[in-house]
Design a protein around this motif. Structure first.
Motif, PDB file in Angstrom:
ATOM      1  N   GLU A 110      56.701  -9.948 -18.594  1.00 54.79           N
ATOM      2  CA  GLU A 110      55.980 -11.090 -18.032  1.00 54.79           C
ATOM      3  C   GLU A 110      56.594 -11.955 -17.066  1.00 54.79           C
ATOM      4  N   GLY A 111      57.935 -12.131 -17.294  1.00 53.35           N
ATOM      5  CA  GLY A 111      59.137 -12.553 -16.594  1.00 53.35           C
ATOM      6  C   GLY A 111      59.951 -12.002 -15.783  1.00 53.35           C
ATOM      7  N   ASN A 112      59.941 -10.776 -15.656  1.00 52.40           N
ATOM      8  CA  ASN A 112      60.734  -9.685 -15.073  1.00 52.40           C
ATOM      9  C   ASN A 112      60.034  -8.587 -14.453  1.00 52.40           C
ATOM     10  N   PHE A 113      59.904  -8.484 -13.348  1.00 52.49           N
ATOM     11  CA  PHE A 113      59.252  -7.342 -12.418  1.00 52.49           C
ATOM     12  C   PHE A 113      60.255  -6.866 -11.481  1.00 52.49           C
ATOM     13  N   ARG A 114      61.480  -7.077 -11.713  1.00 57.42           N
ATOM     14  CA  ARG A 114      62.806  -6.571 -10.796  1.00 57.42           C
ATOM     15  C   ARG A 114      62.657  -5.032 -10.845  1.00 57.42           C
ATOM     16  N   HIS A 115      62.665  -4.527 -11.894  1.00 53.48           N
ATOM     17  CA  HIS A 115      62.648  -3.076 -11.779  1.00 53.48           C
ATOM     18  C   HIS A 115      61.597  -2.493 -11.592  1.00 53.48           C
ATOM     19  N   LEU A 116      60.302  -2.931 -11.693  1.00 49.84           N
ATOM     20  CA  LEU A 116      58.874  -2.501 -11.355  1.00 49.84           C
ATOM     21  C   LEU A 116      59.215  -2.361  -9.581  1.00 49.84           C
ATOM     22  N   LEU A 117      59.356  -3.601  -8.945  1.00 53.89           N
ATOM     23  CA  LEU A 117      59.467  -3.773  -7.592  1.00 53.89           C
ATOM     24  C   LEU A 117      60.353  -2.745  -6.950  1.00 53.89           C
ATOM     25  N   GLN A 118      61.446  -2.548  -7.642  1.00 52.01           N
ATOM     26  CA  GLN A 118      62.544  -1.693  -7.015  1.00 52.01           C
ATOM     27  C   GLN A 118      62.091  -0.162  -7.035  1.00 52.01           C
ATOM     28  N   LEU A 119      61.332   0.204  -8.145  1.00 54.59           N
ATOM     29  CA  LEU A 119      60.815   1.413  -8.123  1.00 54.59           C
ATOM     30  C   LEU A 119      59.683   1.708  -7.010  1.00 54.59           C
ATOM     31  N   LEU A 120      58.986   0.602  -6.875  1.00 54.26           N
ATOM     32  CA  LEU A 120      57.843   0.861  -5.938  1.00 54.26           C
ATOM     33  C   LEU A 120      58.487   0.884  -4.595  1.00 54.26           C
ATOM     34  N   ARG A 121      59.465   0.080  -4.342  1.00 53.76           N
ATOM     35  CA  ARG A 121      60.214   0.085  -2.874  1.00 53.76           C
ATOM     36  C   ARG A 121      60.716   1.655  -2.533  1.00 53.76           C
ATOM     37  N   GLY A 169      76.885   2.094 -12.132  1.00 50.57           N
ATOM     38  CA  GLY A 169      77.370   3.262 -11.066  1.00 50.57           C
ATOM     39  C   GLY A 169      76.372   4.360 -10.778  1.00 50.57           C
ATOM     40  N   ARG A 170      75.962   5.090 -11.846  1.00 54.76           N
ATOM     41  CA  ARG A 170      74.791   6.116 -11.705  1.00 54.76           C
ATOM     42  C   ARG A 170      73.836   5.520 -10.973  1.00 54.76           C
ATOM     43  N   GLN A 171      73.155   4.473 -11.394  1.00 53.46           N
ATOM     44  CA  GLN A 171      71.999   3.864 -11.005  1.00 53.46           C
ATOM     45  C   GLN A 171      71.934   3.688  -9.750  1.00 53.46           C
ATOM     46  N   LEU A 172      73.195   3.130  -9.113  1.00 59.41           N
ATOM     47  CA  LEU A 172      73.267   2.717  -7.727  1.00 59.41           C
ATOM     48  C   LEU A 172      73.064   4.360  -6.954  1.00 59.41           C
ATOM     49  N   ASP A 173      73.826   5.455  -7.531  1.00 59.86           N
ATOM     50  CA  ASP A 173      73.656   6.797  -6.743  1.00 59.86           C
ATOM     51  C   ASP A 173      72.274   7.230  -6.571  1.00 59.86           C
ATOM     52  N   VAL A 174      71.829   7.205  -7.874  1.00 56.55           N
ATOM     53  CA  VAL A 174      70.258   7.635  -7.797  1.00 56.55           C
ATOM     54  C   VAL A 174      69.461   7.121  -7.103  1.00 56.55           C
ATOM     55  N   PHE A 175      69.329   5.631  -7.197  1.00 55.08           N
ATOM     56  CA  PHE A 175      68.412   5.053  -6.295  1.00 55.08           C
ATOM     57  C   PHE A 175      68.569   5.078  -4.827  1.00 55.08           C
ATOM     58  N   GLY A 176      69.943   4.997  -4.543  1.00 54.22           N
ATOM     59  CA  GLY A 176      70.308   5.201  -3.215  1.00 54.22           C
ATOM     60  C   GLY A 176      70.100   6.478  -2.384  1.00 54.22           C
ATOM     61  N   GLN A 177      70.358   7.480  -3.157  1.00 57.91           N
ATOM     62  CA  GLN A 177      69.947   8.823  -2.552  1.00 57.91           C
ATOM     63  C   GLN A 177      68.636   9.261  -2.717  1.00 57.91           C
ATOM     64  N   ALA A 178      67.899   8.484  -3.676  1.00 57.17           N
ATOM     65  CA  ALA A 178      66.340   9.110  -3.551  1.00 57.17           C
ATOM     66  C   ALA A 178      65.611   8.131  -2.563  1.00 57.17           C
ATOM     67  N   SER A 179      66.126   6.868  -2.393  1.00 59.55           N
ATOM     68  CA  SER A 179      65.585   6.058  -1.493  1.00 59.55           C
ATOM     69  C   SER A 179      65.982   6.731   0.144  1.00 59.55           C
ATOM     70  N   GLY A 180      66.861   7.164   0.212  1.00 55.33           N
ATOM     71  CA  GLY A 180      67.291   8.035   1.700  1.00 55.33           C
ATOM     72  C   GLY A 180      66.188   9.081   1.913  1.00 55.33           C
ATOM     73  N   VAL A 181      66.131   9.830   0.691  1.00 58.28           N
ATOM     74  CA  VAL A 181      65.211  11.214   0.737  1.00 58.28           C
ATOM     75  C   VAL A 181      63.791  10.750   0.911  1.00 58.28           C
ATOM     76  N   LEU A 182      63.188   9.711  -0.019  1.00 56.80           N
ATOM     77  CA  LEU A 182      61.944   9.495   0.423  1.00 56.80           C
ATOM     78  C   LEU A 182      61.506   8.579   1.499  1.00 56.80           C
ATOM     79  N   THR A 183      62.566   7.748   2.113  1.00 55.99           N
ATOM     80  CA  THR A 183      62.224   7.055   3.451  1.00 55.99           C
ATOM     81  C   THR A 183      62.267   8.208   4.472  1.00 55.99           C
ATOM     82  N   ALA A 184      62.990   9.198   4.345  1.00 56.84           N
ATOM     83  CA  ALA A 184      62.762  10.212   5.588  1.00 56.84           C
ATOM     84  C   ALA A 184      61.481  10.846   5.345  1.00 56.84           C
TER      85      ALA A 184
END
Length: 281
Positions: A110-121, A169-184
């Protein structure tokens, strides 16, 4: 001696304060996640935040766990291959199960939606960001139209890879690369606010949405030949979404407006009753 007031039920308390429960939020957001969204988010969740085994000694005492025990555990645990389900665990079947898994892993409350918002973005579902709130919505009708590729997983497996161990470090790699692929691969979405002046129009619109007639009518507008040429051989689908809460709230407001505008009925008999007009000669 008067009785103490009965305790409020959770739903009554939430209704009084204009709030919704966390699991109601999961139902609202999860119902609008497509099977493609669920597959992509499951992949990202397992890559960036893999679940821990309940017998993992590191969960018992954190850094204070006995070092020999931790070392023996690491030697006995097989290294998970990318793409395999953890311990044969089935992937979520729909959006609600996915969000419940997010809660089980301690990544959403109830007090932390940070990860959910990150995944949706990351999956470019910006149209759902406004739904991630515990405040009860009070809106007119919102129509969401979105074109998307039918399958993303193969593109992600080709474009997302990290040799770093589990951690930030792994989380940054995964989210950064996935964000680039999906944005394209983002084909865009449209959010329309529709105001209805008559209850019959609103009910007809809702009936067309439930029957699929609205989706069929919008396909010819959004799935153009130019879009099909741009995506090549990949399959594309159109998604149309209308919140039932929006419909029910809009219907309530139109009924109230109709009652306010209705002229009062004349009273029969008694003081103030209308007098009949005299007959004409």
């Amino acid at each position: 001696m008067s009785r103490p007031p009965a305790p409020w039920e959770e739903e009554e308390c939430l209704e009084y304060y204009g709030m919704v429960s966390l699991h109601r939020l999961f139902e609202v957001v999860g119902a609008q996640l497509t099977p493609s969204d669920v597959a992509v988010l499951s992949f990202l969740l397992d890559e960036a935040h893999p679940p821990s085994h309940p017998l993992d000694p590191s969960l018992w005492g954190g850094e204070d766990a006995p070092a020999p025990l931790l070392e023996r555990w690491r030697r006995r645990r097989p290294r998970r291959r990318s793409g395999d389900a953890e311990e044969g665990r089935a992937r979520p079947r729909d959006g609600v199960e996915l969000l419940l898994e997010l809660e089980r892993r301690g990544l959403c409350d109830e007090g932390n939606f940070r990860h959910l918002l990150q995944l949706l973005r990351v999956v470019t579902r910006h149209d759902l960001l406004h739904c991630v709130t515990l405040k009860r919505p009070r809106t007119d009708i919102r129509l969401r139209v979105r074109a998307e590729y039918c399958e993303h997983e193969q593109a992600l497996r080709r474009g997302v890879a990290s040799r770093r161990p589990r951690g930030p470090g792994r989380q940054l790699d995964v989210f950064g690369q996935a964000s680039g692929v999906l944005t394209a691969r983002d084909l865009g979405s449209l959010l329309c606010g529709i105001t209805f002046s008559e209850l019959s129009y609103l009910d007809a619109f809702w009936g067309d949405y439930l029957s699929g007639s609205l989706l069929e009518a919008l396909k010819g507008v959004f799935l153009t030949e130019g879009l099909r040429r741009a995506v090549g051989r990949e399959d594309v689908r159109l998604l149309v979404s209308v919140d039932q809460d929006d419909y029910e709230e809009g219907r309530r407001l139109l009924l109230l407006a109709a009652q306010r505008d209705r002229p009062p009925l004349p009273r029969r008999g008694g003081r103030g009753a209308p007098r009949p007009s005299p007959p004409r000669p």
